[in-house]
Design an enzyme around this catalytic site. Structure first.
Site, mmCIF file in Angstrom:
data_model
loop_
_atom_site.group_PDB
_atom_site.id
_atom_site.type_symbol
_atom_site.label_atom_id
_atom_site.label_comp_id
_atom_site.label_asym_id
_atom_site.label_seq_id
_atom_site.Cartn_x
_atom_site.Cartn_y
_atom_site.Cartn_z
ATOM 1 N N ASP A 1 35.211 46.434 32.655
ATOM 2 C CA ASP A 1 34.558 47.736 32.765
ATOM 3 C C ASP A 1 33.987 48.257 31.450
ATOM 4 O O ASP A 1 32.863 48.780 31.411
ATOM 5 C CB ASP A 1 35.489 48.773 33.400
ATOM 6 C CG ASP A 1 36.866 48.844 32.745
ATOM 7 O OD1 ASP A 1 37.098 48.167 31.716
ATOM 8 O OD2 ASP A 1 37.720 49.585 33.263
ATOM 9 N N MET B 1 40.165 46.253 34.244
ATOM 10 C CA MET B 1 40.687 45.029 33.650
ATOM 11 C C MET B 1 42.196 44.881 33.863
ATOM 12 O O MET B 1 42.866 45.814 34.322
ATOM 13 C CB MET B 1 40.370 45.006 32.152
ATOM 14 C CG MET B 1 38.885 45.026 31.830
ATOM 15 S SD MET B 1 38.526 45.044 30.052
ATOM 16 C CE MET B 1 39.106 43.417 29.557
ATOM 17 N N HIS B 2 42.693 43.690 33.551
ATOM 18 C CA HIS B 2 44.126 43.391 33.380
ATOM 19 C C HIS B 2 44.919 43.268 34.679
ATOM 20 O O HIS B 2 46.103 42.916 34.628
ATOM 21 C CB HIS B 2 44.826 44.444 32.503
ATOM 22 C CG HIS B 2 44.101 44.795 31.250
ATOM 23 N ND1 HIS B 2 43.672 43.857 30.344
ATOM 24 C CD2 HIS B 2 43.729 46.011 30.741
ATOM 25 C CE1 HIS B 2 43.073 44.472 29.337
ATOM 26 N NE2 HIS B 2 43.081 45.764 29.555
#
Length: 484
Positions: free
Chosen positions: A235, A79-80
């Site tokens: 995830d 992520m991110h």
């Protein structure tokens, strides 16, 4: 057949499951991180594509007939990350990853705007996407001026697979641009970083169809026409789908590179002050909370590299008998910490070493320090309104029986171990691909695996662990200035 693709930090894992959700085959294409400066962590999006082609090439060789029968694909991803594309979808710079903390000043500036916590329900952490893009705006203005689209890592893979610019709710929750309770992009928060909705992919639920596999790729892998690609999940939400952690009150603890304490919720329960993440789940109408520590098995791997001993050997030489938590204390903040401190510049420490401190004592301290960091996460979840009674352990660190005993006793909760099998992000992604392809019931598909064993807290050591945790908790504020 159904295919799950899990884009991790160290590799892309491809998993095939059949209609009965039995794992048929899996393969991995390797990835590496680039750390050109302290606090930086980057990858080239082209490497994600190459790793995916590698993994699927392996499956075509070993299980070509099964690969050709795929009807649905699900995506899971780290992520991110900030993947910046120009108007022709060319990548403008390496992607800044989840563990890149260079944008801590930008994160603090955005977090000082009360709209961010009000609309997202979360602190703006340095690892999130919005402050990374603001860092680019402040430090690489030419790149920012060319940016036409911002995609998360797995959604860049989706663009390659389908030609569609789409994201889904769980991954979008970690950008600081999503109104998490309303499940929509926030025009006000995008404007605060110089962006508009035109820069964003469209949003769907993780169980919905985002597009179909491009004909060129379908032919390359021997697949037919009309293979659908599901929205997928970030995830941790994908792992939750794989573990069946989709009902309120269910939880898992993940001992991976980072550490996650994940609890499913049937409503949006924000409490930003606790530094708990309150995100959308991958299934419609569901949310989740999670506490995150940045270095779980990464702490043990660091010690292993330093001592030039395999991590498994370090953990193995401790045996399985749990003793009172004496000896040095380890703060596992090697690259900063999220929950509960939100401190990107703190660093790890050993406290209380003596002439008698040996390798085993250092290993015990590392495992104990990570367990106490998880206890911080558990306290933060309780403060945010979620009280857990048990959890399931996943991740590479869960192979250590000693570590599981430390965790169960430090948290004072039973820890379940699932039956043999891989129920992580790739499996959860494959389940989402099945749901999208067959319009199946998400709750029926995302069932929990049977429990093989339960690790109970060793109650005779509970008070000793509570006392040691008190010493652990006192250290961070006492030496915070020295670590920065």
């Amino acid at each position: 057949m159904y295919l799950g693709l899990d884009l991790g930090t160290s590799g892309v894992k491809a998993m095939l499951i059949d209609g009965d959700q039995r794992v048929v085959a899996h393969a991995t294409g390797a990835l590496e991180q680039s750390r050109p400066h302290p606090g930086w962590s980057e990858q080239e999006p082209a490497a994600w594509v190459a790793a995916t082609e590698d993994a699927l090439g392996q499956l075509k060789i070993s299980h070509g007939a099964e690969l050709s029968a795929v009807r649905g694909i699900g995506l899971s991803g780290q992520m991110h990350g900030a993947t910046l594309l120009d108007a022709s979808d060319k990548v403008l710079r390496p992607c800044m990853l989840w563990n890149d903390t260079r944008s801590h000043a930008e994160a603090a500036a955005l977090d000082a705007d009360p709209r961010f916590r009000e609309l997202t329900g979360n602190i703006v952490f340095p690892g999130f996407t919005a402050p990374k893009v603001l860092w680019v705006r402040n430090n690489e203005p030419d790149v920012f001026a060319q940016t036409a689209t911002v995609l998360l890592p797995k959604d860049y893979l989706r663009l390659w697979l389908t030609g569609e610019k789409v994201s889904e709710m769980s991954d979008a929750s970690g950008t600081s641009w999503l109104e998490v309770g309303e499940r929509r992009w926030s025009r006000a928060l995008l404007d605060a970083t110089g962006l508009t909705e035109d820069h964003m992919p469209s949003l769907i639920e993780g169980t919905e169809v985002s597009g179909t596999l491009r004909g060129e790729l379908a032919s390359r892998w021997g697949m037919g026409e009309g293979v659908v690609v599901a929205g997928g999940a970030g995830d941790n939400a994908a792992s939750a789908c794989g573990m069946g952690t989709v009902h309120a009150g269910s939880a898992f603890i993940s001992l991976g590179t980072s550490g996650v304490l994940f609890a499913a919720n049937d409503s949006f329960l924000p409490n930003a002050e606790s530094a708990v993440h309150a995100f959308c789940h991958a299934l419609p109408g569901t949310w989740h909370q999670m506490g995150v520590i940045l270095a779980a098995t990464d702490s043990l791997n660091w010690l292993a590299r330093t001592l030039d001993v395999p991590a498994g050997d370090l953990a193995g030489e401790l045996g399985t008998n749990l003793y009172a938590p004496d000896g040095p204390i380890f703060l596992p903040y090697l690259g900063g910490e999220r929950t509960p401190h939100n401190d990107s510049v703190s660093r790890g420490s050993f406290i209380g070493m003596s002439h008698a401190t040996d390798r085993a004592a250092l290993t015990r301290a590392v495992l104990k320090g990570v367990a106490f960091a998880f206890r911080d996460n558990l306290a933060a979840l309780r403060e945010a309104g979620t009280d857990l009674t048990r959890m399931t352990a996943i991740g590479g660190g869960s192979r250590s029986r000693y570590w599981l005993k430390v965790l169960a006793t430090a948290l004072d909760l039973p820890i379940d171990l699932p039956a043999d099998g891989d129920f992580g992000g790739a499996f959860g992604a494959a389940r989402l691909g099945l749901i999208a392809a067959e319009n199946a019931d998400p709750l029926a598909v995302c069932a929990a695996p049977p429990t093989a064993e339960t690790i109970e807290p060793e109650t005779q050591l509970s008070q000793a662990f509570t006392d040691a945790y008190g010493r652990f908790r006192a250290l961070y504020p006492a030496i915070k200035g020295a670590m920065n």
